[in-house]
Design a protein around this motif. Structure first.
Motif, PDB file in Angstrom:
ATOM      1  N   SER A 252      -0.282   2.375  -9.056  1.00 46.25           N
ATOM      2  CA  SER A 252       0.733   3.612  -8.724  1.00 46.25           C
ATOM      3  C   SER A 252       1.008   4.251 -10.061  1.00 46.25           C
ATOM      4  CB  SER A 252       1.719   3.470  -7.842  1.00 46.25           C
ATOM      5  OG  SER A 252       1.507   2.652  -6.693  1.00 46.25           O
TER       6      SER A 252
ATOM      7  N   THR B 242       0.796  -1.200  -0.026  1.00 49.61           N
ATOM      8  CA  THR B 242       0.142   0.003  -0.024  1.00 49.61           C
ATOM      9  C   THR B 242       0.992   1.127  -0.181  1.00 49.61           C
ATOM     10  OG1 THR B 242      -1.926   1.199   1.191  1.00 49.61           O
ATOM     11  CG2 THR B 242      -0.188   0.107   2.551  1.00 49.61           C
TER      12      THR B 242
ATOM     13  N   THR C 273      -5.458   3.140 -17.352  1.00 51.20           N
ATOM     14  CA  THR C 273      -4.554   2.169 -16.784  1.00 51.20           C
ATOM     15  C   THR C 273      -5.281   1.591 -15.507  1.00 51.20           C
ATOM     16  OG1 THR C 273      -3.763   4.095 -15.325  1.00 51.20           O
ATOM     17  CG2 THR C 273      -2.557   3.522 -17.220  1.00 51.20           C
ATOM     18  N   PHE C 274      -6.867   1.723 -15.350  1.00 49.68           N
ATOM     19  CA  PHE C 274      -7.386   1.199 -14.123  1.00 49.68           C
ATOM     20  C   PHE C 274      -6.963  -0.216 -13.786  1.00 49.68           C
ATOM     21  CE2 PHE C 274     -11.519  -0.638 -12.384  1.00 49.68           C
ATOM     22  CZ  PHE C 274     -11.347   0.121 -11.210  1.00 49.68           C
TER      23      PHE C 274
ATOM     24  N   GLY D 294      -0.106   3.333 -14.402  1.00 40.94           N
ATOM     25  CA  GLY D 294      -0.457   1.878 -14.730  1.00 40.94           C
ATOM     26  C   GLY D 294       0.857   1.201 -13.887  1.00 40.94           C
TER      27      GLY D 294
ATOM     28  N   ASP E 118     -11.805   5.273  -4.515  1.00 36.74           N
ATOM     29  CA  ASP E 118     -12.012   6.906  -4.712  1.00 36.74           C
ATOM     30  C   ASP E 118     -13.189   7.032  -5.334  1.00 36.74           C
ATOM     31  OD1 ASP E 118      -8.874   7.836  -4.591  1.00 36.74           O
ATOM     32  OD2 ASP E 118      -8.712   5.898  -5.493  1.00 36.74           O
TER      33      ASP E 118
ATOM     34  N   GLY F 215      -2.765   3.395   2.400  1.00 38.35           N
ATOM     35  CA  GLY F 215      -3.550   2.684   3.374  1.00 38.35           C
ATOM     36  C   GLY F 215      -4.747   1.962   3.072  1.00 38.35           C
ATOM     37  N   ASN F 216      -5.281   2.368   1.691  1.00 35.01           N
ATOM     38  CA  ASN F 216      -6.507   1.894   1.395  1.00 35.01           C
ATOM     39  C   ASN F 216      -6.435   0.286   0.992  1.00 35.01           C
ATOM     40  OD1 ASN F 216      -7.590   4.292   1.180  1.00 35.01           O
ATOM     41  ND2 ASN F 216      -7.634   4.354  -1.051  1.00 35.01           N
ATOM     42  N   THR F 217      -5.423  -0.239   0.448  1.00 41.72           N
ATOM     43  CA  THR F 217      -5.176  -1.525   0.269  1.00 41.72           C
ATOM     44  C   THR F 217      -4.999  -2.498   1.572  1.00 41.72           C
ATOM     45  OG1 THR F 217      -4.077  -0.950  -1.732  1.00 41.72           O
ATOM     46  CG2 THR F 217      -3.976  -3.304  -1.184  1.00 41.72           C
TER      47      THR F 217
HETATM   48  C1  FMN Z   1      -0.054   9.369  -7.724  1.00 46.76           C
HETATM   49  C2  FMN Z   1      -1.057   8.319  -8.334  1.00 46.76           C
HETATM   50  C3  FMN Z   1      -0.993   7.279  -9.304  1.00 46.76           C
HETATM   51  C4  FMN Z   1      -2.143   6.468  -9.646  1.00 46.76           C
HETATM   52  N1  FMN Z   1      -2.127   5.878 -10.511  1.00 46.76           N
HETATM   53  C5  FMN Z   1      -3.177   5.119 -10.765  1.00 46.76           C
HETATM   54  C6  FMN Z   1      -3.381   4.302 -12.019  1.00 46.76           C
HETATM   55  O1  FMN Z   1      -2.421   4.141 -12.972  1.00 46.76           O
HETATM   56  N2  FMN Z   1      -4.341   3.482 -12.093  1.00 46.76           N
HETATM   57  C7  FMN Z   1      -5.449   3.454 -11.387  1.00 46.76           C
HETATM   58  O2  FMN Z   1      -6.233   2.441 -11.398  1.00 46.76           O
HETATM   59  N3  FMN Z   1      -5.128   3.965 -10.159  1.00 46.76           N
HETATM   60  C8  FMN Z   1      -4.342   4.833 -10.047  1.00 46.76           C
HETATM   61  N4  FMN Z   1      -4.119   5.630  -8.739  1.00 46.76           N
HETATM   62  C9  FMN Z   1      -5.230   5.225  -7.656  1.00 46.76           C
HETATM   63  C10 FMN Z   1      -4.984   4.299  -6.582  1.00 46.76           C
HETATM   64  O3  FMN Z   1      -4.577   3.187  -7.054  1.00 46.76           O
HETATM   65  C11 FMN Z   1      -6.009   4.492  -5.657  1.00 46.76           C
HETATM   66  O4  FMN Z   1      -6.163   5.499  -4.987  1.00 46.76           O
HETATM   67  C12 FMN Z   1      -5.716   3.329  -4.467  1.00 46.76           C
HETATM   68  O5  FMN Z   1      -6.917   3.067  -3.854  1.00 46.76           O
HETATM   69  C13 FMN Z   1      -4.416   3.822  -3.416  1.00 46.76           C
HETATM   70  O6  FMN Z   1      -4.390   2.758  -2.527  1.00 46.76           O
HETATM   71  P1  FMN Z   1      -3.536   2.732  -1.527  1.00 46.76           P
HETATM   72  O7  FMN Z   1      -3.958   3.601  -0.551  1.00 46.76           O
HETATM   73  O8  FMN Z   1      -3.375   1.418  -0.873  1.00 46.76           O
HETATM   74  O9  FMN Z   1      -2.278   3.283  -1.873  1.00 46.76           O
HETATM   75  C14 FMN Z   1      -3.122   6.301  -8.433  1.00 46.76           C
HETATM   76  C15 FMN Z   1      -3.072   7.091  -7.448  1.00 46.76           C
HETATM   77  C16 FMN Z   1      -2.190   8.110  -7.163  1.00 46.76           C
HETATM   78  C17 FMN Z   1      -1.909   9.160  -5.878  1.00 46.76           C
END
Ligand code: FMN
Length: 175
Positions: free
Chosen positions: A53, A9, A93-94, A56, A142, A12-14
């Motif tokens: 992140s 993560t 890039t979902f 993609g 999100d 924190g979401n994951t």
């Molecule tokens: C800088 C940044 C880049 C991201 N790039 C992508 C992406 O390429 N594809 C996608 O589906 N989500 C992308 N996201 C969304 C994150 O994957 C999403 O907010 C996720 O819930 C974050 O999980 P975490 O809190 O565990 O890190 C991105 C978010 C950030 C802040």
């Protein structure tokens, strides 16, 4: 059935999702930063989760630890995947990282369970879609936070049933 839920993560979401998944299947939650090779090998079902992140990209802690798959070997191992992403801001890039994890575990011989339908999501492109299905559970904290709990509930229930089947049957079903 012994289940290990290993996640990476950035924000924190994951981790929160990993905890919810583990709660529903009596799994053990492990942060990839602290995971040992035994955490990958010493279980009946591995559930691996990552946010996407950058653009993609695989989350950085996973990126650094991908070598663990070849170290432990995943031949015939039952593996399920979940990925977090943002379908509005990153519609091209979902949940790509889930596709990257998929390629990495399949390359080591894992049997991947838990593919899901793409209906109910709104995006253009995802490396996690193969043969018109996600390779695992796609979650969007999100934009679709309200759907996370029901999606997890349905997925884990089906996953635990499927994971009880012999590997040979799972492979035959997939082909
Ligand atoms: C800088 C940044 C880049 C991201 N790039 C992508 C992406 O390429 N594809 C996608 O589906 N989500 C992308 N996201 C969304 C994150 O994957 C999403 O907010 C996720 O819930 C974050 O999980 P975490 O809190 O565990 O890190 C991105 C978010 C950030 C802040």
């Amino acid at each position: 059935m012994k289940i290990n839920v290993i996640y990476g993560t950035d924000n924190g979401n994951t981790r929160r999702v990993a905890e919810q998944i583990a709660e529903r299947c009596a799994g053990r939650v492990v942060d990839i930063c602290a995971a040992t090779p035994q955490d990958f090998s010493d279980c009946d079902l591995l559930i691996l989760g990552a946010p996407t992140s950058g653009y993609g990209d695989l989350q950085v802690d996973w990126e650094c630890r991908l070598g663990v798959f070849s170290e432990v070997g995943l031949s015939g191992k039952k593996v399920a995947l979940f990925g977090l992403g943002d379908q509005m801001s990153y519609c091209d890039t979902f949940v790509d990282a889930m596709g990257l994890l998929y390629d990495a575990v399949v390359a080591q011989g894992a049997v991947v369970l838990g593919a899901t339908a793409t209906s109910g999501y709104d995006f253009y492109s995802s490396a996690a879609v193969r043969e018109e299905r996600f390779v695992g559970l796609a979650l969007d904290e999100d934009n679709q936070q309200d759907q996370t709990v029901p999606r997890i509930a349905g997925w884990v229930a089906e996953l635990v049933q499927a994971a009880a089947l012999p590997v040979e049957e799972l492979v035959a079903r997939a082909s």
